[in-house]
Enzyme design. Structure first.
Site, PDB file in Angstrom:
ATOM      1  N   ARG A  56       0.836  -1.210   0.000  1.00 36.19           N
ATOM      2  CA  ARG A  56       0.000   0.000   0.000  1.00 36.19           C
ATOM      3  C   ARG A  56       0.866   1.253   0.000  1.00 36.19           C
ATOM      4  NH1 ARG A  56      -4.037  -0.615   4.655  1.00 36.19           N
ATOM      5  NH2 ARG A  56      -4.841   1.352   3.840  1.00 36.19           N
ATOM      6  N   VAL A  90      -4.634   6.544   5.619  1.00 40.32           N
ATOM      7  CA  VAL A  90      -3.234   6.497   6.064  1.00 40.32           C
ATOM      8  C   VAL A  90      -2.299   6.982   4.941  1.00 40.32           C
ATOM      9  CG1 VAL A  90      -3.649   4.713   7.777  1.00 40.32           C
ATOM     10  CG2 VAL A  90      -3.126   4.014   5.434  1.00 40.32           C
ATOM     11  N   HIS A 106      -6.036   7.245  12.134  1.00 41.55           N
ATOM     12  CA  HIS A 106      -5.679   5.825  12.013  1.00 41.55           C
ATOM     13  C   HIS A 106      -4.223   5.630  11.639  1.00 41.55           C
ATOM     14  CE1 HIS A 106     -10.168   4.610  11.250  1.00 41.55           C
ATOM     15  NE2 HIS A 106      -9.916   4.909  12.516  1.00 41.55           N
TER      16      HIS A 106
END
Ligand code: BV8
Length: 234
Positions: A56, A90, A106
């Site tokens: 990611r 994020v 988060h």
């Protein structure tokens, strides 16, 4: 002085090519949340969890902000001190679009955390399991991400902003994850108007005064222009 609190979710970054979680083909259809987004999952298989976040992080580095990120940065710059930007995301696309002081409740893909001493630093492109902490040298390095069962960051600051908000806007979030999904009620109880900007109505759509549906890259700039022209009018 109008105070606006904005909560964004994965839908804000969807058109930048970053996956959402619960849409068709979303991340939670490819990975079991328990395996990759809980402390237990990380303890059981740090290699898998680092692979999940490394992929990611790479995806994020290749991505670019979309017009919705740029519109929110524009709004924040045009209304200094009046816009609180809270994100469940994020990624760093809001910062790369020019936004400042983004509350990443988060955590952040681009940051690393030492579980032993609490030291935080910019994550390397590829994080390795059991890498030593640069501050205490213990092999307790992890992504600086808030997993399920862990306390989200800056909750006091978020609660204070919600208590004073005139307007609460949720953008691109399905309203499934708490405590973020409860912010609309917190804001409404404090007297704020509430607006949802989303591709599809969220699980808590009924709690909003107003819902506008469409892709973020179109409806967020439209909404920002509405706000800026309303504040520009004498
Ligand atoms: C906690 C890690 C204690 C980072 C994530 C009640 C009260 C308190 C807690 C709980 C509770 N009930 C259950 C809980 C526990 C749990 C929870 O909520 N579980 C759920 C599954 C029921 N919550 C926790 O564990 C949290 N911690 O509670 O601590 C506490 C209690 C009270 C007060 C303080 C503390 C920790 C939650 C954080 C977990 N970490 N991720 C990462 O890997 O990314 S959550 C994960 O889901 C991501 O962070 C993500 O951002 C978040 C929310 O998902 P969405 O952003 O909404 O994404 P989703 O795919 O679901 O939806 C996408 C939306 O976009 C859709 O609506 C879609 O229509 C829209 N969309 C798609 N394309 C577009 C679009 N919109 C516009 N344009 C488009 N193009």
């Amino acid at each position: 002085m109008q105070r606006i609190v904005i909560l964004t979710g994965a839908g804000l970054s969807a058109e930048s090519g970053l996956g959402t979680f619960r849409d068709k083909g979303g991340l939670w259809t490819k990975y079991d949340l328990e395996d990759v987004a809980t402390p237990q999952g990380f303890a059981a298989n740090p290699v898998l969890v680092h692979e999940f976040y490394n992929a990611r992080r790479e995806n994020c580095l290749q991505a670019s902000p979309n017009p919705a990120h740029a519109a929110l940065a524009r709004l924040q710059a045009a209304m200094p001190g009046q816009v609180t930007l809270v994100t469940q995301n994020v990624d760093d696309l809001l910062e790369r679009a020019g936004a400042g002081d983004v509350i990443h409740m988060h955590g952040q893909l681009m940051r690393a955390l030492c579980a032993a001493c609490g030291h935080r630093w910019d994550a390397p492109r590829v994080m390795q399991p059991h890498a030593p902490c640069p501050a205490c040298a213990r092999a307790a390095t992890r992504p600086d991400i808030v997993w399920f069962g862990e306390f989200p960051y800056q909750m006091d600051r978020i609660d204070q902003a919600l208590a004073r908000a005139d307007l609460f806007v949720a953008i691109g979030t399905s309203g499934n994850v708490y405590p973020a999904a409860g912010f609309v009620q917190e804001a409404a109880l404090a007297g704020a108007r509430t607006l949802e900007l989303n591709l599809d109505a969220s699980a808590n759509a009924g709690l909003f005064d107003e819902t506008r549906l469409g892709p973020a890259s179109r409806i967020v700039p439209g909404w920002v222009e509405d706000i800026l022209s309303a504040t520009a009018r004498p």
